[in-house]
Design a protein around this motif. Structure first.
Motif, PDB file in Angstrom:
ATOM      1  N   THR A   1       2.629  -9.689  -1.125  1.00 31.73           N
ATOM      2  CA  THR A   1       2.927  -8.431  -0.421  1.00 31.73           C
ATOM      3  C   THR A   1       2.494  -8.534   1.038  1.00 31.73           C
ATOM      4  O   THR A   1       1.377  -8.965   1.335  1.00 31.73           O
ATOM      5  CB  THR A   1       2.210  -7.251  -1.098  1.00 31.73           C
ATOM      6  N   GLN A   2       3.387  -8.118   1.943  1.00 31.95           N
ATOM      7  CA  GLN A   2       3.077  -8.140   3.371  1.00 31.95           C
ATOM      8  C   GLN A   2       2.653  -6.743   3.829  1.00 31.95           C
ATOM      9  O   GLN A   2       3.325  -5.761   3.524  1.00 31.95           O
ATOM     10  CB  GLN A   2       4.293  -8.602   4.172  1.00 31.95           C
TER      11      GLN A   2
ATOM     12  N   ARG B   1       2.174  -0.197   6.844  1.00 29.57           N
ATOM     13  CA  ARG B   1       3.513  -0.438   6.296  1.00 29.57           C
ATOM     14  C   ARG B   1       3.377  -1.532   5.241  1.00 29.57           C
ATOM     15  O   ARG B   1       2.722  -2.561   5.467  1.00 29.57           O
ATOM     16  CB  ARG B   1       4.474  -0.879   7.389  1.00 29.57           C
TER      17      ARG B   1
ATOM     18  N   GLU C   1       5.415  -4.086   2.506  1.00 32.93           N
ATOM     19  CA  GLU C   1       6.603  -4.733   1.966  1.00 32.93           C
ATOM     20  C   GLU C   1       6.148  -5.413   0.676  1.00 32.93           C
ATOM     21  O   GLU C   1       5.616  -6.523   0.693  1.00 32.93           O
ATOM     22  CB  GLU C   1       7.179  -5.734   2.972  1.00 32.93           C
TER      23      GLU C   1
ATOM     24  N   THR D   1       9.178  -2.673  -2.921  1.00 31.12           N
ATOM     25  CA  THR D   1       9.866  -1.806  -1.970  1.00 31.12           C
ATOM     26  C   THR D   1       9.200  -1.910  -0.600  1.00 31.12           C
ATOM     27  O   THR D   1       8.200  -2.605  -0.434  1.00 31.12           O
ATOM     28  CB  THR D   1       9.837  -0.348  -2.466  1.00 31.12           C
ATOM     29  N   THR D   2       9.753  -1.187   0.391  1.00 35.08           N
ATOM     30  CA  THR D   2       9.185  -1.146   1.738  1.00 35.08           C
ATOM     31  C   THR D   2       8.962   0.307   2.130  1.00 35.08           C
ATOM     32  O   THR D   2       9.878   1.122   2.049  1.00 35.08           O
ATOM     33  CB  THR D   2      10.143  -1.809   2.758  1.00 35.08           C
TER      34      THR D   2
ATOM     35  N   ASP E   1       6.052   3.253   4.438  1.00 34.31           N
ATOM     36  CA  ASP E   1       4.949   3.508   5.369  1.00 34.31           C
ATOM     37  C   ASP E   1       4.090   4.628   4.802  1.00 34.31           C
ATOM     38  O   ASP E   1       4.614   5.646   4.329  1.00 34.31           O
ATOM     39  CB  ASP E   1       5.498   3.920   6.744  1.00 34.31           C
TER      40      ASP E   1
ATOM     41  N   GLU F   1      13.055   1.369   1.887  1.00 32.93           N
ATOM     42  CA  GLU F   1      13.979   0.863   0.872  1.00 32.93           C
ATOM     43  C   GLU F   1      13.277   0.824  -0.487  1.00 32.93           C
ATOM     44  O   GLU F   1      12.049   0.811  -0.560  1.00 32.93           O
ATOM     45  CB  GLU F   1      14.491  -0.530   1.238  1.00 32.93           C
TER      46      GLU F   1
END
Length: 323
Positions: free
Chosen positions: A126-127, A157, A159, A182-183, A185, A201
């Motif tokens: 995960t980023q 945020r 990702e 998902t992505t 914030d 998303e």
């Protein structure tokens, strides 16, 4: 015969002193009575010499170690004779001077200072982009079964790496966000007055309060009032790009109130903002690079509003432009 009060004399009752001492001991960074007096006198000397009664309110932001900081603190009153006028002070408290990473019992805590963002990749791939003046707590290694859980203070945020067998959970003081991949914030800054999730998303489930949960889809946001324990989750349509502009190094304001802007200025540049409330709220729309200096950002705002700014060391004074 009544004793005449001087315009800028401080009058504190027992409860004022108790609160001031308590918050001073807890936060450590609150200005002393003498420092507050000096800052106010310097500001007031530039204003019309009319007698006024003033009340100071302070909105705090930042990470306060080991304590919960209320969103609004009432601090000593400045007393004079005639009308009532509010003075607002926005200040970032207890923030690190550099990116700090610490590890204890297999958990890592990452903290960012003002005007600084950082990116990390968690154990599962995960980023995460951690915004300025924020903190993320996460395990060095996620368990092979169960959930992948992190705790956020501030804004970030995510990702999230897809893993249908191990849901990813972002926990905050007011709500939890559960996803599979998902992505999105998440914003939990205390001075915002609300926690919210903006979905870029995928699909997320937001839970808060006593078991309430809602599903949101891309282009929508979920928010919760941070100061109302009975508050429901509110869902609304939004432009995700506006809310994640900070990740690309921009301030994005869309009909943003001057109060909101000043809080962000205080938080990002680690300055104290003192505003004399003698005018109605104003709103601003525009995009500005967050790489600009404090003075440059204030010049842009000043050119489009009826207020002017003066910066003295780490204090920004705000007052209405003179005709």
């Amino acid at each position: 015969m009544m004793e005449e009060k001087k315009e800028n004399d401080f009058k504190m009752d027992t409860e004022d002193l108790r609160l001031l001492n308590a918050f001073g001991e807890a936060l450590g960074d609150l200005p002393s009575e003498e420092e507050t007096r000096a800052a106010w006198n310097a500001f007031a000397s530039r204003q019309d010499a009319q007698k006024r009664r003033r009340i100071i309110q302070m909105w705090t932001s930042g990470i306060a170690a080991a304590i919960v900081v209320p969103a609004a603190l009432i601090v000593p009153r400045i007393i004079s004779e005639d009308t009532i006028q509010d003075i607002e002070i926005f200040a970032a408290l207890d923030v690190p001077e550099a990116i700090i990473t610490s590890e204890s019992n297999g958990r890592i805590t990452l903290s960012t200072p003002p005007a600084t963002t950082t990116q990390i990749i968690l154990d599962d791939g995960t980023q995460v982009t951690l915004s300025a003046n924020s903190r993320l707590e996460y395990p060095k290694q996620f368990p092979t079964e169960g959930t992948r859980e992190v705790h956020l203070t501030g804004e970030a945020r995510f990702e999230v790496a897809k893993d249908s067998t191990r849901p990813f959970i972002v926990s905050t003081d007011k709500m939890d966000v559960r996803v599979l991949g998902t992505t999105f914030d998440v914003n939990t800054y205390e001075d915002e007055g609300k926690s919210f999730v903006v979905l870029v998303e995928g699909l997320v489930e937001v839970s808060a309060g006593k078991g309430e949960s809602r599903i949101i889809t891309p282009g929508y946001m979920a928010e919760v009032n941070m100061h109302d324990v009975q508050a429901k989750i509110q869902i609304s349509k939004c432009d995700p790009e506006h809310y994640i502009a900070w990740k690309n190094g921009n301030f994005s304001f869309r009909n943003a109130s001057l109060t909101e802007i000043l809080k962000r200025v205080s938080r990002y540049y680690d300055v104290t903002v003192i505003r004399e409330q003698v005018f109605e709220e104003e709103y601003y729309t525009g995009d500005v690079s967050s790489d600009v200096s404090l003075e440059s950002l204030l010049a842009v705002i000043e050119s489009s509003t009826s207020v002017s700014f003066k910066v003295e060391r780490k204090i920004v004074y705000v007052h209405k432009k003179r005709d």
